[in-house]
Design a protein around this motif. Structure first.
Motif, short mmCIF file in Angstrom:
data_model
loop_
_atom_site.label_atom_id
_atom_site.label_comp_id
_atom_site.label_asym_id
_atom_site.label_seq_id
_atom_site.Cartn_x
_atom_site.Cartn_y
_atom_site.Cartn_z
N VAL B 209 0.87 -0.97 -0.06
CA VAL B 209 0.02 0.11 -0.14
C VAL B 209 0.92 1.23 0.08
O VAL B 209 0.77 2.15 -0.71
CB VAL B 209 -0.90 -0.09 1.13
CG1 VAL B 209 -1.63 1.36 1.19
CG2 VAL B 209 -2.11 -1.10 1.15
N GLN B 212 2.82 1.46 -3.29
CA GLN B 212 1.46 2.02 -4.51
C GLN B 212 1.30 3.34 -4.24
O GLN B 212 1.43 4.45 -5.34
CB GLN B 212 0.36 1.23 -4.26
CG GLN B 212 -0.72 1.37 -5.14
CD GLN B 212 -2.15 0.69 -4.97
OE1 GLN B 212 -2.03 -0.42 -4.47
NE2 GLN B 212 -3.18 1.13 -5.16
N LEU B 213 1.21 3.92 -2.92
CA LEU B 213 0.86 5.50 -2.72
C LEU B 213 1.85 6.18 -3.20
O LEU B 213 1.65 7.28 -3.94
CB LEU B 213 0.59 5.71 -1.19
CG LEU B 213 -0.66 5.45 -0.80
CD1 LEU B 213 -0.93 5.66 0.81
CD2 LEU B 213 -1.52 6.70 -1.19
N ALA B 216 2.78 6.47 -7.05
CA ALA B 216 1.80 7.24 -7.75
C ALA B 216 1.91 8.87 -7.28
O ALA B 216 1.93 9.68 -8.36
CB ALA B 216 0.30 6.85 -7.23
N LEU B 217 2.37 9.05 -6.22
CA LEU B 217 2.38 10.62 -5.73
C LEU B 217 3.86 11.00 -6.32
O LEU B 217 4.08 12.22 -6.69
CB LEU B 217 2.69 10.60 -4.07
CG LEU B 217 1.17 10.30 -3.53
CD1 LEU B 217 1.21 10.37 -2.10
CD2 LEU B 217 0.24 11.59 -3.95
N LEU B 307 1.57 8.73 3.87
CA LEU B 307 0.82 9.89 3.10
C LEU B 307 1.10 11.22 3.55
O LEU B 307 1.64 12.04 2.70
CB LEU B 307 -0.62 9.37 3.10
CG LEU B 307 -1.36 10.27 2.09
CD1 LEU B 307 -1.20 10.33 0.84
CD2 LEU B 307 -3.07 10.22 2.43
N ALA B 374 -8.50 9.34 5.05
CA ALA B 374 -7.77 9.81 3.76
C ALA B 374 -8.81 9.65 2.70
O ALA B 374 -8.95 10.49 1.66
CB ALA B 374 -6.47 9.51 3.65
N TYR B 401 -8.09 17.39 -2.52
CA TYR B 401 -7.68 16.39 -2.96
C TYR B 401 -7.88 16.35 -4.56
O TYR B 401 -9.07 16.84 -4.89
CB TYR B 401 -7.90 14.95 -2.45
CG TYR B 401 -7.22 14.65 -1.24
CD1 TYR B 401 -5.81 15.13 -0.94
CD2 TYR B 401 -7.89 14.38 -0.01
CE1 TYR B 401 -5.15 14.69 0.30
CE2 TYR B 401 -7.21 14.02 1.27
CZ TYR B 401 -5.80 14.07 1.37
OH TYR B 401 -5.19 14.11 2.74
#
Lengths: 401, 401
Positions: B209, B212-213, B216-217, B307, B374, B401
């Motif tokens: 997780v 992946q986060l 992408a960021l 995050l 989130a 967001y």
């Protein structure tokens, strides 16, 4: 070059448009022919940004069991009553695998399952390690530092919402919940036919420019663009592009009134020309129709006209097919006009504008300035057909790029 | 599991943080160690969205020559003086390759070069074809329907601006101008070390997780993320990840005070631990340092903390390296608090919030709710360290967001 003899009424070459559809009628045509596509199952890793056909549900409570919300020692809160720095209470250190014995303490990291019998977490600021024992130097209340099952998400709760793109945080949460797949709206498959533009020094360059613009915009709107198979004639190119699995054909260029503007004629020959000519500047030579049941939009070859026709009609088509909000994706903002925006009565004018100190300045008039106007612009203003523009001081909606 | 014997001061395992850096100090650390990277030349097709190191200049006037702005006939305007539907003036149709003879008319499509001698364009609404001739049925003024050289862009004019991403319309204009390459700021190469998180049911799932986060960021912020080479120990993993051409190493997980939170210790062993522990919730166990001259950020393993630490520190690092605006990329909006936002004095709290009817509702407090908060949030509110929160009615900045 001379005009074709006895051309059919839909052939506007060397004659001009006998009439043009209103922008409203053209939008209604799009809405009538662009129903949302069906759904497909995809791996969760590929679902981020895709429009959900159905919101996935949490398969179980999360966390699934009571767990430590921070690093510390699992304890029975009753064992800490009365503890202070002046009255340290010794607890027997034990493993976290079995149930917690009375008077015991088990070292846990944040996120680890609480052993049976424990009901609170003693943080490192409230504990002092002492060899095989640990001393509580503060009391903790029942439930302190503990996350209960389902505190984050209850079993069955929806994550995300049908009809809008799955967000990154939602995708990450679903991954954490062990969800592996999601049902999303299929991606619109858009076939491009580069009919050749004439708005620039060389037709090849303009065609490249239009293709590059439209490919990027189709991707922005969630579609998959690919150039259609090669063909000897434009009619054949439209027929081949409309073969399955195309959901939409976009042909770029050759839509106007010049001698070689044969795209509308080719569309009429390959299928059905539903509409040609829109009361829009730029982009007024846009056409719409079908080939073998597949919708076809003809976009002008001049890059600025191509851009505007894409934004107003083709983008809406792609977004509707993909289950997205059909409205323009550009953020809207109200602002005051500082220099007159000139527009033609009877035509929707799309005027490229700059925002200078928050005020709206047009970059020329709608039809001029070419791609350079769009490249300099912060956004655009859509002037409704009945207006001849906006005077300084008028408040308008700017769609920003 | 027991605490290490005689641990160095920077080892906070089983003890907690003796002190924490302020968020300001951590931001200053980022700013001090993240200078913009150098530039590279890329093909124009790959430059869209990249930050320009220098704004490309138009190589020549555009259009390069006078050309028709619409479909029609190139004429000498003087030849149309007095023309009307009642007084049609015949013009001799000729080719557009040579100069326009007096009394001549040459059929042009929009964008075609005007023949020498012509000074205006007669549209199809002002002309009537009559075999080998064409009749002007309206007069046209000199320059009507004609674009002059440089009307769109003058030779030497900058397209786009150094220091900001090249936009789609600018890239399309440059393609139309024949520009093939652009000088852009290099993309930050970010190596990920997935140290293993513990915030979820299984460490593997949480690590996935987080990875992946963060991937992408990093992509959102213009960087290229890749997982670093495998290694037997965390120390070795950091050393290998810092090998060229890495610009930044992000290690995910094992940053806290639990027994296996060995990432800061591994960083101190592999290089230098500059800072560990920030007065921030969640994300307070973030660390910063260097290995072999390459900056390394350690982000907490709990997905919400990961995050938040990414958004505040790592994202800023990536954006600075890539020459982008270092500030948070989320649109800021002022809104009124409708339910109290609770925060810890002395800590910057990042609170996930929903916007309900335009008003701000917190989703729990900063440290709780996990990724689910989130996932449900419309944005977040950063509560400064001196405040204990915001009462209903307070106006706050929401980052959406």
């Amino acid at each position: 070059v001379t005009a074709p003899r006895d051309p059919p009424r839909h052939d506007v070459r060397l004659r001009g448009f006998p009439d043009r559809a209103s922008v409203e009628r053209a939008l209604a045509w799009v809405d009538r022919h662009a129903p949302p596509l069906g759904s497909e199952e995809v791996a969760l890793a590929d679902a981020c940004g895709r429009v959900l056909a159905a919101a996935p549900a949490a398969p179980a409570d999360h966390p699934p069991v009571a767990r430590a919300a921070a690093d510390g020692y699992a304890v029975r809160s009753a064992d800490t009553v009365g503890a202070s720095a002046y009255n340290p209470l010794p607890l027997r250190l034990q493993g976290a695998d079995g149930p917690l014995a009375p008077g015991g303490a088990a070292l846990l990291w944040a996120g680890a399952a609480l052993p049976a019998g424990a009901d609170a977490l003693l943080g490192f600021d409230a504990a002092e390690a002492a060899g095989e024992a640990v001393e509580a130097i503060a009391a903790v209340a029942e439930g302190a530092g503990v996350e209960r099952p389902g505190d984050e998400v209850r079993a069955g709760a929806a994550v995300g919402a049908a009809g809008r793109p799955l967000r990154l945080h939602e995708a990450a949460l679903l991954a954490a919940l062990g969800v592996a797949r999601a049902s999303v709206v299929a991606r619109p498959r858009v076939r491009l036919v580069v009919a050749g533009a004439k708005g620039l020094a060389t037709a090849g360059a303009a065609a490249d420019v239009d293709g590059q613009l439209v490919r990027a915009l189709v991707a922005r709107d969630g579609g998959l663009a690919e150039v259609g198979p090669p063909a000897a004639t434009l009619r054949e190119a439209l027929l081949r592009a409309a073969e399955r699995p195309a959901d939409l054909v976009l042909a770029l260029g050759r839509t106007g009134t010049g001698p070689d503007d044969e795209a509308p004629v080719a569309l009429a020959a390959a299928g059905e020309l539903g509409l040609h000519g829109v009361a829009l500047r730029p982009g007024g030579s846009t056409a719409m129709g079908h080939v073998a049941g597949v919708p076809v939009l003809l976009l002008p070859g001049d890059p600025l006209a191509c851009l505007v026709a894409y934004e107003l009609f083709a983008g809406r088509f792609v977004r509707r097919l993909g289950g997205r909000d059909p409205e323009l994706p550009h953020p809207a903002r109200e602002a005051e006009v500082s220099r007159r925006i000139v527009s033609a009565v009877g035509c929707v004018d799309v005027c490229q504008v700059r925002l200078v100190g928050g005020a709206v300045e047009p970059l020329g008039v709608a039809e001029f300035g070419g791609l350079a106007a769009a490249a300099r612009a912060d956004g655009f203003v859509v002037v409704p057909a009945p207006l001849e523009g906006y005077p300084p001081g008028a408040r308008v909606i700017v769609r920003t790029y």
